[in-house]
Design an enzyme around this catalytic site. Sequence first.
Site, PDB file in Angstrom:
ATOM      1  N   ARG A 129     -11.056  24.675  24.972  1.00 26.42           N
ATOM      2  CA  ARG A 129      -9.984  25.066  24.324  1.00 26.42           C
ATOM      3  C   ARG A 129      -8.853  24.263  24.641  1.00 26.42           C
ATOM      4  O   ARG A 129      -7.889  24.774  24.384  1.00 26.42           O
ATOM      5  CB  ARG A 129      -9.742  26.729  24.646  1.00 26.42           C
ATOM      6  N   LYS A 151      -0.669  14.678  16.196  1.00 27.98           N
ATOM      7  CA  LYS A 151      -1.742  15.132  15.365  1.00 27.98           C
ATOM      8  C   LYS A 151      -3.069  14.349  15.760  1.00 27.98           C
ATOM      9  O   LYS A 151      -3.186  13.215  16.179  1.00 27.98           O
ATOM     10  CB  LYS A 151      -1.193  14.781  14.003  1.00 27.98           C
ATOM     11  N   GLU A 193       4.906   0.490   9.127  1.00 27.56           N
ATOM     12  CA  GLU A 193       5.416   1.763   9.598  1.00 27.56           C
ATOM     13  C   GLU A 193       6.908   1.703  10.469  1.00 27.56           C
ATOM     14  O   GLU A 193       7.630   2.312  10.014  1.00 27.56           O
ATOM     15  CB  GLU A 193       4.330   2.691  10.465  1.00 27.56           C
ATOM     16  N   LYS A 243      10.326   8.104  15.769  1.00 29.65           N
ATOM     17  CA  LYS A 243       9.454   9.212  15.603  1.00 29.65           C
ATOM     18  C   LYS A 243       9.269  10.457  16.634  1.00 29.65           C
ATOM     19  O   LYS A 243       9.607  11.721  16.170  1.00 29.65           O
ATOM     20  CB  LYS A 243       7.734   8.543  15.949  1.00 29.65           C
ATOM     21  N   GLU A 253       5.192  20.147  11.387  1.00 25.89           N
ATOM     22  CA  GLU A 253       5.385  19.608   9.895  1.00 25.89           C
ATOM     23  C   GLU A 253       5.681  20.660   9.207  1.00 25.89           C
ATOM     24  O   GLU A 253       5.209  20.977   8.236  1.00 25.89           O
ATOM     25  CB  GLU A 253       4.084  18.963   9.718  1.00 25.89           C
ATOM     26  N   ARG A 257       9.646  16.808   9.472  1.00 22.36           N
ATOM     27  CA  ARG A 257       8.538  15.502   9.738  1.00 22.36           C
ATOM     28  C   ARG A 257       7.997  14.864   8.430  1.00 22.36           C
ATOM     29  O   ARG A 257       7.247  14.050   8.324  1.00 22.36           O
ATOM     30  CB  ARG A 257       7.502  16.482  10.499  1.00 22.36           C
ATOM     31  N   ASN A 261       6.405  10.917   5.684  1.00 19.31           N
ATOM     32  CA  ASN A 261       5.429  10.714   4.526  1.00 19.31           C
ATOM     33  C   ASN A 261       5.850   9.306   3.795  1.00 19.31           C
ATOM     34  O   ASN A 261       5.394   9.317   2.632  1.00 19.31           O
ATOM     35  CB  ASN A 261       5.079  11.696   3.967  1.00 19.31           C
ATOM     36  N   HIS A 264       3.840   7.373   1.586  1.00 18.12           N
ATOM     37  CA  HIS A 264       2.464   7.597   1.713  1.00 18.12           C
ATOM     38  C   HIS A 264       1.989   8.304   0.592  1.00 18.12           C
ATOM     39  O   HIS A 264       0.813   8.369   0.431  1.00 18.12           O
ATOM     40  CB  HIS A 264       2.388   8.490   2.768  1.00 18.12           C
ATOM     41  N   HIS A 268      -0.919   6.496  -0.575  1.00 16.03           N
ATOM     42  CA  HIS A 268      -2.334   7.445  -0.579  1.00 16.03           C
ATOM     43  C   HIS A 268      -3.295   7.267  -1.946  1.00 16.03           C
ATOM     44  O   HIS A 268      -4.337   7.001  -2.153  1.00 16.03           O
ATOM     45  CB  HIS A 268      -2.283   8.750  -0.479  1.00 16.03           C
ATOM     46  N   HIS A 281      -4.337   0.996   5.462  1.00 14.59           N
ATOM     47  CA  HIS A 281      -3.368   1.932   5.425  1.00 14.59           C
ATOM     48  C   HIS A 281      -1.899   1.478   5.222  1.00 14.59           C
ATOM     49  O   HIS A 281      -0.984   1.871   4.221  1.00 14.59           O
ATOM     50  CB  HIS A 281      -3.443   3.299   6.395  1.00 14.59           C
TER      51      HIS A 281
HETATM   52  P1  NAD Z   1      -7.964   1.423  13.978  1.00 11.54           P
HETATM   53  O1  NAD Z   1      -8.194   2.349  15.062  1.00 11.54           O
HETATM   54  O2  NAD Z   1      -9.434   1.618  13.168  1.00 11.54           O
HETATM   55  O3  NAD Z   1      -7.779  -0.106  14.606  1.00 11.54           O
HETATM   56  C1  NAD Z   1      -8.151  -0.978  13.857  1.00 11.54           C
HETATM   57  C2  NAD Z   1      -9.069  -2.122  14.302  1.00 11.54           C
HETATM   58  O4  NAD Z   1      -8.391  -2.907  15.328  1.00 11.54           O
HETATM   59  C3  NAD Z   1     -10.293  -1.633  14.845  1.00 11.54           C
HETATM   60  O5  NAD Z   1     -11.407  -2.538  14.218  1.00 11.54           O
HETATM   61  C4  NAD Z   1     -10.038  -1.630  16.446  1.00 11.54           C
HETATM   62  O6  NAD Z   1     -11.411  -1.840  16.778  1.00 11.54           O
HETATM   63  C5  NAD Z   1      -9.171  -2.928  16.361  1.00 11.54           C
HETATM   64  N1  NAD Z   1      -8.257  -3.151  17.618  1.00 11.54           N
HETATM   65  C6  NAD Z   1      -7.438  -2.254  18.276  1.00 11.54           C
HETATM   66  N2  NAD Z   1      -6.867  -2.423  19.033  1.00 11.54           N
HETATM   67  C7  NAD Z   1      -7.193  -3.929  19.372  1.00 11.54           C
HETATM   68  C8  NAD Z   1      -6.570  -4.843  20.082  1.00 11.54           C
HETATM   69  N3  NAD Z   1      -5.669  -4.598  20.978  1.00 11.54           N
HETATM   70  N4  NAD Z   1      -7.068  -6.002  19.977  1.00 11.54           N
HETATM   71  C9  NAD Z   1      -8.283  -6.234  18.991  1.00 11.54           C
HETATM   72  N5  NAD Z   1      -8.740  -5.210  18.243  1.00 11.54           N
HETATM   73  C10 NAD Z   1      -8.113  -4.051  18.305  1.00 11.54           C
HETATM   74  O7  NAD Z   1      -6.862   1.540  13.005  1.00 11.54           O
HETATM   75  P2  NAD Z   1      -5.419   1.872  13.284  1.00 11.54           P
HETATM   76  O8  NAD Z   1      -4.423   1.242  12.013  1.00 11.54           O
HETATM   77  O9  NAD Z   1      -4.939   1.744  14.690  1.00 11.54           O
HETATM   78  O10 NAD Z   1      -5.374   3.563  12.989  1.00 11.54           O
HETATM   79  C11 NAD Z   1      -5.746   4.137  11.736  1.00 11.54           C
HETATM   80  C12 NAD Z   1      -6.101   5.475  12.079  1.00 11.54           C
HETATM   81  O11 NAD Z   1      -4.925   6.202  12.641  1.00 11.54           O
HETATM   82  C13 NAD Z   1      -6.584   6.116  10.754  1.00 11.54           C
HETATM   83  O12 NAD Z   1      -7.683   6.988  11.085  1.00 11.54           O
HETATM   84  C14 NAD Z   1      -5.501   7.095  10.443  1.00 11.54           C
HETATM   85  O13 NAD Z   1      -5.649   8.475   9.797  1.00 11.54           O
HETATM   86  C15 NAD Z   1      -4.679   7.202  11.916  1.00 11.54           C
HETATM   87  N6  NAD Z   1      -3.360   7.890  12.111  1.00 11.54           N
HETATM   88  C16 NAD Z   1      -2.909   8.819  12.676  1.00 11.54           C
HETATM   89  C17 NAD Z   1      -1.876   9.279  12.594  1.00 11.54           C
HETATM   90  C18 NAD Z   1      -1.327  10.377  13.522  1.00 11.54           C
HETATM   91  O14 NAD Z   1      -0.292  10.936  13.614  1.00 11.54           O
HETATM   92  N7  NAD Z   1      -2.424  11.084  14.368  1.00 11.54           N
HETATM   93  C19 NAD Z   1      -0.790   8.528  12.221  1.00 11.54           C
HETATM   94  C20 NAD Z   1      -1.044   7.248  11.326  1.00 11.54           C
HETATM   95  C21 NAD Z   1      -2.324   7.132  11.321  1.00 11.54           C
END
Ligand code: NAD
Length: 377
Positions: A129, A151, A193, A243, A253, A257, A261, A264, A268, A281
């Site tokens: 939990r 999130k 971003e 942020k 949110e 917050r 978006n 986005h 999207h 993204h």
């Molecule tokens: P990701 O985690 O898929 O990473 C992108 C790629 O980079 C992957 O192939 C990973 O293995 C590689 N990688 C990561 N760090 C590296 C490094 N230092 N050196 C070499 N390769 C590296 O993508 P992302 O863009 O970091 O995250 C996208 C995800 O985040 C989505 O699922 C999205 O929904 C989520 N997200 C969440 C929030 C939130 O508030 N929780 C906000 C925005 C996005």
Amino acid sequence: MGAASTIRSIEVELDANPYPIVIGTGSLDQLGERIIAQGIKPGTKVLLVTNPVVEQHYGARAMTSLEAAGLLASSLVIEAGEDQKTPATVALIHDAAFQQRLERGSLIVALGGGVVGDMAGFAAATWLRGIAVVQVPTTLLAMVDAAIGGKTGVNHPGGKNLIGAFHQPKLVLIDPSSLATLPVREFRAGMAEVIKYGVIGDKDLFTELEAVARANPQGGLASLGAVGPDLLQSLLERSAAAKAKVVAADEKEGGLRAILNYGHTLGHVVETLCGYGTYLHGEAVAIGMVAAGAVAQTMGLWSAADQARQIAVIAAAGLPAVFPDLASGEVLNCLQGDKKVKEGKLRFVLPTAIGKVEIRSDVESATILKAIGAPKA
Ligand code: NAD
């Protein structure tokens, strides 16, 4: 850069669970001691969750630091990729938590991009939990966005991030030097971003980006090498602060917050209709910001000059700006299915000046279609 003295801390000021965002080169080697500084005792069990690429580059450094601080660390490597962001992968983290006998006082550390962070965070939110999580983001996007704000979640076959929980980390630790191995396209996606924070609320950040864009319009913000360590540190600090401020004002949110978006809503649409994977993204967000600017311009809220400034910064980051050629009906249908629809009304975050946005529910379909270049019917 490289001196420990450049490591800075920004507080996320939540009443119930405030936490620091530590930013600076070399901070990864302080992971263990920074966790202890958050009140976690030596001897605590820690499960480090990462993916194969990140493990290869940074896993050993993270583990060494955890062990040096007296933490009982084990690690789990999960597959990389958005398609792995599923309940099945979270179950693997739960299995590891069970095998390692993680207790209420134990800790999960997420070392990786947003995919690892969202899943490890969700596993921590749900194991017993809720146990503590520390986010160690290694992509620019995760450093400025995903790792901050609590999130967490996974995808459902019906849509992205449909399953999740709010679960604030105990600490976010950002080592900019871990971006050295990040593919350049991922770096640019994260920069979208950063630009977003400038447009929605930080005029000074935007001006800082603009100065670089003026000096090098074709790529001043498009790679780690072009940006350089000092500007990078500054961008990370400003973005994290932006942020943190929004999250502190609206943890779950409820209202404010939603300004995060920006870009986005139409982004999207681009991601969905072009197929996930066509645009990253951040690339879709860049297109979405330009489109939102065009909507705001059509409504008389935003000047042509400010739209041109936004486009120039996006171009300097090597990001796309042109809305793809999509059928009007599909665009409007997709918008209706967006999570940002409230009581049937689409809520658009629209810019009114650099550093200022408004949330509007009165955007006409015709305005949207005009703004995205009146695609074919
Ligand atoms: P990701 O985690 O898929 O990473 C992108 C790629 O980079 C992957 O192939 C990973 O293995 C590689 N990688 C990561 N760090 C590296 C490094 N230092 N050196 C070499 N390769 C590296 O993508 P992302 O863009 O970091 O995250 C996208 C995800 O985040 C989505 O699922 C999205 O929904 C989520 N997200 C969440 C929030 C939130 O508030 N929780 C906000 C925005 C996005």
